[in-house]
Design a protein around this motif. Structure first.
Motif, PDB file in Angstrom:
ATOM      1  N   VAL A 238       2.816  -0.559  -6.129  1.00 47.20           N
ATOM      2  CA  VAL A 238       2.393   0.269  -5.001  1.00 47.20           C
ATOM      3  C   VAL A 238       0.963   0.690  -5.252  1.00 47.20           C
TER       4      VAL A 238
ATOM      5  N   GLN B 273       0.841  -1.191   0.000  1.00 45.61           N
ATOM      6  CA  GLN B 273       0.000   0.000   0.000  1.00 45.61           C
ATOM      7  C   GLN B 273       0.878   1.243   0.000  1.00 45.61           C
ATOM      8  N   GLU B 274       0.368   2.283  -0.597  1.00 41.18           N
ATOM      9  CA  GLU B 274       1.059   3.574  -0.580  1.00 41.18           C
ATOM     10  C   GLU B 274       1.376   3.970   0.855  1.00 41.18           C
ATOM     11  N   GLY B 275       2.590   4.453   1.068  1.00 37.40           N
ATOM     12  CA  GLY B 275       3.005   4.901   2.395  1.00 37.40           C
ATOM     13  C   GLY B 275       3.806   3.864   3.174  1.00 37.40           C
TER      14      GLY B 275
ATOM     15  N   ASP C 133       6.584   4.701  -7.666  1.00 41.02           N
ATOM     16  CA  ASP C 133       7.695   3.771  -7.457  1.00 41.02           C
ATOM     17  C   ASP C 133       7.435   2.418  -8.112  1.00 41.02           C
ATOM     18  N   THR C 134       6.242   2.213  -8.588  1.00 47.17           N
ATOM     19  CA  THR C 134       5.886   0.951  -9.238  1.00 47.17           C
ATOM     20  C   THR C 134       6.806   0.685 -10.421  1.00 47.17           C
TER      21      THR C 134
ATOM     22  N   ARG D 115      13.818   9.124  -1.443  1.00 47.59           N
ATOM     23  CA  ARG D 115      13.270   8.130  -0.512  1.00 47.59           C
ATOM     24  C   ARG D 115      13.903   6.747  -0.686  1.00 47.59           C
TER      25      ARG D 115
ATOM     26  N   ALA E  93       8.194   5.117   2.618  1.00 47.63           N
ATOM     27  CA  ALA E  93       6.920   5.745   2.242  1.00 47.63           C
ATOM     28  C   ALA E  93       6.665   5.618   0.740  1.00 47.63           C
ATOM     29  N   ALA E  94       6.523   4.390   0.282  1.00 43.70           N
ATOM     30  CA  ALA E  94       6.381   4.115  -1.153  1.00 43.70           C
ATOM     31  C   ALA E  94       5.195   4.867  -1.758  1.00 43.70           C
ATOM     32  N   GLN E  95       5.379   5.272  -3.000  1.00 42.11           N
ATOM     33  CA  GLN E  95       4.347   5.983  -3.752  1.00 42.11           C
ATOM     34  C   GLN E  95       4.026   5.215  -5.032  1.00 42.11           C
ATOM     35  N   PRO E  96       2.852   5.410  -5.594  1.00 45.97           N
ATOM     36  CA  PRO E  96       2.505   4.704  -6.841  1.00 45.97           C
ATOM     37  C   PRO E  96       3.542   4.900  -7.943  1.00 45.97           C
TER      38      PRO E  96
ATOM     39  N   PRO F  90      -2.433   2.660  -4.602  1.00 46.52           N
ATOM     40  CA  PRO F  90      -2.829   3.947  -3.995  1.00 46.52           C
ATOM     41  C   PRO F  90      -3.824   3.746  -2.849  1.00 46.52           C
TER      42      PRO F  90
END
Lengths: 115, 114
Positions: free
Chosen positions: B112, B14-16, B83-84, B60, B78-81, B114
């Motif tokens: 990742v 999940q994101e974050g 980063d996919t 990050r 804190a992964a974000q979409p 959202p």
């Protein structure tokens, strides 16, 4: 962008026909490479070149030949395409860093389907 | 040819969330690179590590090279979409002309959500 283009980007062909993929660079890099990428196998080196008319085999060179008559162009030829050569082909060029590490810049890929 | 093992093969988070992916070999790396590849595109270099114990940060993303230079990790905070993608490690094999041949791991496919 680093100035590396591949053509064609997509090609569908029939078993037994010859196919040539072209890689063109504008960076004047000495080293050029052809990789293929397949699910479950990752990126595998087919052939590489370390100068004009200087080429060598990589891990999966059977069924492929290459030529480099100019610094900027590196051609990959499938003399008689087979279904097992259906893949995405990537060309890359490299710059050898001062630290000794070799880093690659890739083209956008050529998707080849052999029916 | 140096064999590079990447783990996990697939990761969906999940994101974050935070995550770490790994690259290991039984041989010593002369240097190691991490690349990210997005669908329909070629891999793009993220970082090169050369010295054992080296840590590099790219926003990050934190890259670590093992002290013995046989392993490396990539940590994303804190992964974000955005980063996919497919994360690949690569290392040069041999010496002389062989040092120009990069061997790639099979990659970690990160999604990742959202």
């Amino acid at each position: 962008d680093a100035g590396i283009t591949q053509s064609p980007r997509h090609k569908v062909t029939e078993t037994g026909t010859p196919v040539t993929l072209r890689c063109h660079q504008t960076e004047n890099h000495r080293y050029m490479y052809w990789y293929r990428q397949d699910p479950g196998h990752g990126l595998r080196l087919i052939h590489y070149s370390y100068g004009v008319k200087d080429t060598d085999k990589g891990e999966v060179s059977d069924g492929y030949s290459v030529s480099r008559s100019k610094t900027e162009d590196f051609l990959l030829t499938l003399e008689s395409a087979t279904s097992s050569q259906t893949s995405v082909y990537f060309c890359a060029i490299s710059a050898h860093l001062v630290s000794g590490a070799n880093v690659l810049t890739f083209g956008a890929g050529s998707r080849l389907t052999v029916l | 040819t140096q064999l590079l093992e990447q783990s996990p093969q697939f990761l969906s988070i999940q994101e974050g969330e935070n995550l770490t992916v790994y690259c290991n070999s039984s041989s010593v790396f002369s240097s190691l690179q991490w690349y990210r590849q997005e669908p329909g595109e070629g891999p793009v270099l993220l970082v090169t590590v050369v010295t054992g114990g080296e840590v590099k940060k790219l926003k990050r993303l934190t890259f670590q090279f093992g002290d013995a230079r046989k392993d490396s990790s990539l940590h994303i905070t804190a992964a974000q979409p955005g980063d996919t993608g497919l994360y690949l490690c690569a290392s040069a094999g041999g010496s002389g002309a062989g040092s120009y041949q990069l061997t790639f791991g099979k990659g970690t496919k990160l999604s990742v959500i959202p």
